[in-house]
Design a protein around this motif. Structure first.
Motif, PDB file in Angstrom:
ATOM      1  N   GLN A 272     116.724  12.430  70.082  1.00 33.21           N
ATOM      2  CA  GLN A 272     116.694  13.610  70.596  1.00 33.21           C
ATOM      3  C   GLN A 272     116.752  13.903  71.976  1.00 33.21           C
ATOM      4  OE1 GLN A 272     113.201  15.454  68.736  1.00 33.21           O
ATOM      5  NE2 GLN A 272     114.363  15.816  66.815  1.00 33.21           N
ATOM      6  N   ALA A 273     115.852  12.765  72.884  1.00 34.62           N
ATOM      7  CA  ALA A 273     115.517  12.657  74.114  1.00 34.62           C
ATOM      8  C   ALA A 273     116.798  12.633  74.979  1.00 34.62           C
ATOM      9  CB  ALA A 273     114.785  11.820  74.640  1.00 34.62           C
ATOM     10  N   TYR A 274     117.762  11.967  74.307  1.00 33.92           N
ATOM     11  CA  TYR A 274     119.154  11.510  75.000  1.00 33.92           C
ATOM     12  C   TYR A 274     120.349  12.332  74.219  1.00 33.92           C
ATOM     13  CZ  TYR A 274     117.447   7.187  76.974  1.00 33.92           C
ATOM     14  OH  TYR A 274     116.800   6.500  77.952  1.00 33.92           O
ATOM     15  N   GLY A 275     119.725  13.645  73.641  1.00 38.32           N
ATOM     16  CA  GLY A 275     120.799  14.380  73.078  1.00 38.32           C
ATOM     17  C   GLY A 275     121.757  13.942  72.082  1.00 38.32           C
ATOM     18  N   ILE A 276     121.310  12.918  71.366  1.00 39.02           N
ATOM     19  CA  ILE A 276     122.419  12.393  70.273  1.00 39.02           C
ATOM     20  C   ILE A 276     121.829  12.944  69.039  1.00 39.02           C
ATOM     21  CG2 ILE A 276     122.605  10.007  69.010  1.00 39.02           C
ATOM     22  CD1 ILE A 276     121.954   8.565  71.814  1.00 39.02           C
ATOM     23  N   ASP A 277     122.867  13.582  68.399  1.00 37.83           N
ATOM     24  CA  ASP A 277     122.572  14.296  67.044  1.00 37.83           C
ATOM     25  C   ASP A 277     123.007  13.227  65.919  1.00 37.83           C
ATOM     26  OD1 ASP A 277     122.196  16.544  68.065  1.00 37.83           O
ATOM     27  OD2 ASP A 277     124.245  17.230  68.689  1.00 37.83           O
ATOM     28  N   LEU A 278     121.864  13.050  65.169  1.00 40.22           N
ATOM     29  CA  LEU A 278     122.143  12.203  64.050  1.00 40.22           C
ATOM     30  C   LEU A 278     122.246  13.300  63.008  1.00 40.22           C
ATOM     31  CD1 LEU A 278     119.203   9.544  64.389  1.00 40.22           C
ATOM     32  CD2 LEU A 278     121.486   9.175  64.825  1.00 40.22           C
ATOM     33  N   THR A 279     123.365  12.858  61.992  1.00 43.91           N
ATOM     34  CA  THR A 279     123.953  13.434  60.921  1.00 43.91           C
ATOM     35  C   THR A 279     122.690  13.378  59.948  1.00 43.91           C
ATOM     36  OG1 THR A 279     125.145  11.867  59.737  1.00 43.91           O
ATOM     37  CG2 THR A 279     126.202  13.226  61.287  1.00 43.91           C
ATOM     38  N   LEU A 280     122.467  14.133  58.499  1.00 42.71           N
ATOM     39  CA  LEU A 280     121.652  13.983  57.697  1.00 42.71           C
ATOM     40  C   LEU A 280     122.183  12.453  56.749  1.00 42.71           C
ATOM     41  CD1 LEU A 280     119.515  14.912  55.476  1.00 42.71           C
ATOM     42  CD2 LEU A 280     121.360  16.111  54.338  1.00 42.71           C
ATOM     43  N   GLY A 281     123.279  12.226  56.811  1.00 44.26           N
ATOM     44  CA  GLY A 281     123.527  10.918  56.292  1.00 44.26           C
ATOM     45  C   GLY A 281     122.995   9.807  57.072  1.00 44.26           C
ATOM     46  N   GLN A 282     123.178   9.824  58.483  1.00 39.59           N
ATOM     47  CA  GLN A 282     122.949   8.823  59.381  1.00 39.59           C
ATOM     48  C   GLN A 282     120.958   8.719  59.134  1.00 39.59           C
ATOM     49  OE1 GLN A 282     124.552  10.360  62.775  1.00 39.59           O
ATOM     50  NE2 GLN A 282     125.623   8.090  63.156  1.00 39.59           N
ATOM     51  N   GLU A 283     120.554   9.883  59.088  1.00 43.56           N
ATOM     52  CA  GLU A 283     118.976   9.705  58.957  1.00 43.56           C
ATOM     53  C   GLU A 283     118.301   9.242  57.656  1.00 43.56           C
ATOM     54  OE1 GLU A 283     117.306  13.521  59.836  1.00 43.56           O
ATOM     55  OE2 GLU A 283     117.812  13.423  62.004  1.00 43.56           O
ATOM     56  N   ILE A 284     119.308   9.293  56.546  1.00 45.16           N
ATOM     57  CA  ILE A 284     118.899   8.718  55.137  1.00 45.16           C
ATOM     58  C   ILE A 284     119.274   7.436  55.370  1.00 45.16           C
ATOM     59  CG2 ILE A 284     119.710   8.782  52.862  1.00 45.16           C
ATOM     60  CD1 ILE A 284     120.052  11.739  52.871  1.00 45.16           C
ATOM     61  N   THR A 285     120.295   7.040  55.789  1.00 47.68           N
ATOM     62  CA  THR A 285     120.474   5.694  56.065  1.00 47.68           C
ATOM     63  C   THR A 285     119.525   4.979  56.832  1.00 47.68           C
ATOM     64  OG1 THR A 285     123.171   6.116  56.025  1.00 47.68           O
ATOM     65  CG2 THR A 285     122.332   3.800  56.882  1.00 47.68           C
ATOM     66  N   MET A 286     119.179   5.394  57.966  1.00 48.13           N
ATOM     67  CA  MET A 286     117.952   4.992  58.898  1.00 48.13           C
ATOM     68  C   MET A 286     116.777   4.844  57.869  1.00 48.13           C
ATOM     69  SD  MET A 286     116.315   6.478  62.220  1.00 48.13           S
ATOM     70  CE  MET A 286     115.654   8.037  61.243  1.00 48.13           C
ATOM     71  N   LEU A 287     116.351   5.771  57.095  1.00 42.84           N
ATOM     72  CA  LEU A 287     115.229   5.707  56.097  1.00 42.84           C
ATOM     73  C   LEU A 287     115.375   4.530  55.281  1.00 42.84           C
ATOM     74  CD1 LEU A 287     113.356   8.622  54.404  1.00 42.84           C
ATOM     75  CD2 LEU A 287     113.851   6.551  53.337  1.00 42.84           C
ATOM     76  N   LEU A 288     116.528   4.049  54.911  1.00 42.35           N
ATOM     77  CA  LEU A 288     116.778   2.936  53.922  1.00 42.35           C
ATOM     78  C   LEU A 288     116.573   2.020  54.534  1.00 42.35           C
ATOM     79  CD1 LEU A 288     119.531   4.536  51.561  1.00 42.35           C
ATOM     80  CD2 LEU A 288     116.912   4.431  50.966  1.00 42.35           C
ATOM     81  N   VAL A 289     116.960   1.780  55.933  1.00 41.94           N
ATOM     82  CA  VAL A 289     117.061   0.436  56.753  1.00 41.94           C
ATOM     83  C   VAL A 289     115.735   0.324  56.872  1.00 41.94           C
ATOM     84  CG1 VAL A 289     117.645  -0.380  58.938  1.00 41.94           C
ATOM     85  CG2 VAL A 289     119.386   0.816  57.337  1.00 41.94           C
ATOM     86  N   LEU A 290     114.922   1.188  57.303  1.00 38.77           N
ATOM     87  CA  LEU A 290     113.508   1.106  57.673  1.00 38.77           C
ATOM     88  C   LEU A 290     112.625   0.546  56.587  1.00 38.77           C
ATOM     89  CD1 LEU A 290     113.071   4.007  60.180  1.00 38.77           C
ATOM     90  CD2 LEU A 290     112.900   1.546  60.720  1.00 38.77           C
ATOM     91  N   MET A 291     113.042   1.061  55.193  1.00 38.25           N
ATOM     92  CA  MET A 291     112.325   0.506  54.167  1.00 38.25           C
ATOM     93  C   MET A 291     112.313  -0.830  53.851  1.00 38.25           C
ATOM     94  SD  MET A 291     110.998   2.814  51.883  1.00 38.25           S
ATOM     95  CE  MET A 291     111.058   2.051  50.120  1.00 38.25           C
ATOM     96  N   VAL A 292     113.464  -1.609  54.423  1.00 36.60           N
ATOM     97  CA  VAL A 292     113.739  -2.986  54.356  1.00 36.60           C
ATOM     98  C   VAL A 292     112.967  -3.650  55.307  1.00 36.60           C
ATOM     99  CG1 VAL A 292     115.503  -4.758  53.990  1.00 36.60           C
ATOM    100  CG2 VAL A 292     115.845  -2.625  52.731  1.00 36.60           C
ATOM    101  N   THR A 293     113.468  -3.121  56.591  1.00 39.23           N
ATOM    102  CA  THR A 293     113.026  -3.915  58.010  1.00 39.23           C
ATOM    103  C   THR A 293     111.844  -3.891  58.239  1.00 39.23           C
ATOM    104  OG1 THR A 293     113.767  -1.950  59.321  1.00 39.23           O
ATOM    105  CG2 THR A 293     115.481  -3.805  58.726  1.00 39.23           C
ATOM    106  N   SER A 294     110.837  -3.052  57.620  1.00 40.32           N
ATOM    107  CA  SER A 294     109.558  -2.725  58.129  1.00 40.32           C
ATOM    108  C   SER A 294     108.662  -3.906  57.205  1.00 40.32           C
ATOM    109  CB  SER A 294     109.085  -1.435  57.901  1.00 40.32           C
ATOM    110  OG  SER A 294     109.266  -1.006  56.583  1.00 40.32           O
TER     111      SER A 294
END
Length: 443
Positions: free
Chosen positions: A332-354
């Motif tokens: 948000q600070a850099y004005g980058i809009d993430l789509t809902l699909g990207q945010e869900i993908t990010m959530l799944l990635v973090l589920m694993v990498t964390s």
């Protein structure tokens, strides 16, 4: 007469525990005041900060010297007394099921709140150049690295580096072997049980240094960063702390759904380790005391000594909520809009990498750095967080303790291994110090 003497001893130890909690709270407040004075009056507080940091470092090293022997002794004894590998597997499956559910809730909550509040939109500070380096290595564990990392090359090496997950793996094998040997291993199991009580007594001795460590940690942070940094990031921090409060409420509701009224007593019983984790920004510092309090609350020794160390690697609820909150904030600070699909993908990635990152210094920032790279978000955005990361880490660490406390109590209840209220383990009371008094009616 024996019962009356036991009640008197319980009252005395409860009073001591309450006293230590107040000392920690007092040290926290005094640290803020002293840090603010130093920041305002000393042109270069570097020497003072280094001296204060030394006190905290010594305390954390004292805690770390306890963790390895304590995890090994309690877990090996617990599994040896289970006597059935099937029970170990069943407990592990239940624990992992809860961890995954809690992780999903934490990550989703962070995602929902950051999209609702949008703290990075219209940020009134100068953004770092997109090509600037944060100094945080954007590394992550691949599946191969994670699996090989599970198994220690040497138990001595794992203990020396406080690799909790590796100690757990060795302890499981050792405990199962002791159960298989049977009567011939009784002397070994009894010795390890004695070691666990001794280490809990050492924990109580070390805990009396906690107020000094809390004072030093808070004073050093405020002396270095100053309270003005809180004003600059007040909106972001306020929204994150609100998210932490909501997560605590959800964890309490989850505990209440299974433990009913005892959920209140559970949260009260771990006030001291939670406060310690908050003040030192280290959930590891609270591990020995958390284990002792859970067992005094009524959790089975064999369940608590198995689930709690697993949780320290797989169930960092506060850290996971922060990951989604921070990544989207930077976007948000850099004005980058993430789509809902990207945010869900990010959530799944973090589920694993964390998972399995507990032993990595500044693990949350490392995970965030790796995630930013995958979604083409400038890594320099991490520089926005470094100034206030310690204050955010305080909330994350306390939440990690609460999350693992709830997980351990829930699994104990599911296994029918949660003692009724009032059924104390006298050995643990003597070894680890007082439990908090039983809660009275809410006022």
């Amino acid at each position: 007469m024996g019962i009356e003497m036991a009640k008197d001893d319980s009252a005395k130890t409860a009073s001591k525990g309450s006293t230590l909690t107040w000392w920690i709270l007092g040290a926290l407040v005094l640290g803020i005041v002293v840090g603010a004075v130093v920041k305002a009056t000393v042109p270069d507080p570097t020497a003072i900060v280094e001296g204060l940091t030394l006190v905290t470092t010594v305390f954390l090293r004292l805690i770390k010297m306890i963790i390895g022997p304590l995890v090994f002794a309690t877990l090996a004894v617990g599994i040896a007394k289970m006597g059935d590998l099937g029970v170990v597997g069943r407990v592990g499956v239940k624990a992992m099921a809860w961890f995954l559910l809690a992780s999903l809730v934490s990550l989703t909550l962070g995602l929902v709140l950051v999209n609702t509040f949008q703290p990075g939109v219209g940020l009134d500070i100068v953004l770092p150049d997109a090509g600037a380096q944060s100094g945080i290595a954007a590394t992550g564990l691949s599946l191969k690295e994670f699996v090989t990392h599970l198994v220690p090359t040497s138990i001595a090496d794992a203990m020396a580096r406080n690799e909790i997950l590796q100690i757990v793996v060795f302890s499981v094998f050792f405990g199962v072997a002791c159960a298989g040997v049977g009567e011939k291993a009784k002397v070994m199991v009894d010795a390890l049980e004695g070691l666990s009580y001794v280490m809990l007594k050492v924990t109580m001795l070390v805990m009396w240094f906690a107020p000094f460590a809390v004072f030093a940690a808070v004073a050093a942070t405020v002396s270095k960063s100053g309270l003005e940094v809180l004003a600059v990031y007040g909106k972001f921090m306020g929204q994150f702390y609100l998210g932490i409060i909501i997560l605590w409420i959800l964890l309490f509701l989850g505990a209440f759904a299974i433990l009913r009224k005892r959920a209140v007593a559970l949260f009260r019983s771990v006030r001291e380790p939670t406060l310690l984790a908050f003040a030192t920004a280290s959930s590891e510092a609270a591990y020995p005391k958390t284990l002792a309090q859970l067992e005094k609350f009524g959790c089975s020794n064999r369940i608590a000594s198995f689930v709690l160390p697993l949780g320290y690697s797989f169930n960092l609820d506060g850290s996971m909520m922060y990951c989604t909150f921070a990544v989207v904030f930077i976007a948000q600070a850099y004005g980058i809009d993430l789509t809902l699909g990207q945010e869900i993908t990010m959530l799944l990635v973090l589920m694993v990498t964390s998972k399995g990152m507990a032993g990595v210094p500044r693990a949350s920032l490392v995970v965030i750095a790796a995630t930013l790279a995958q979604f083409d978000i400038p890594e320099a955005g991490l520089l926005l967080l470094l100034g206030v990361d310690h204050f955010l880490d305080m909330a994350r660490s306390a939440t990690n303790v609460i999350g693992n406390t709830v997980a351990t109590a829930v699994v104990s209840k599911w296994e029918g291994q949660l003692r009724d209220e009032g059924e104390a383990n006298p050995d643990l009371v003597d070894a680890a110090g007082p439990a908090d008094p039983a809660p009275g009616p809410l006022r």
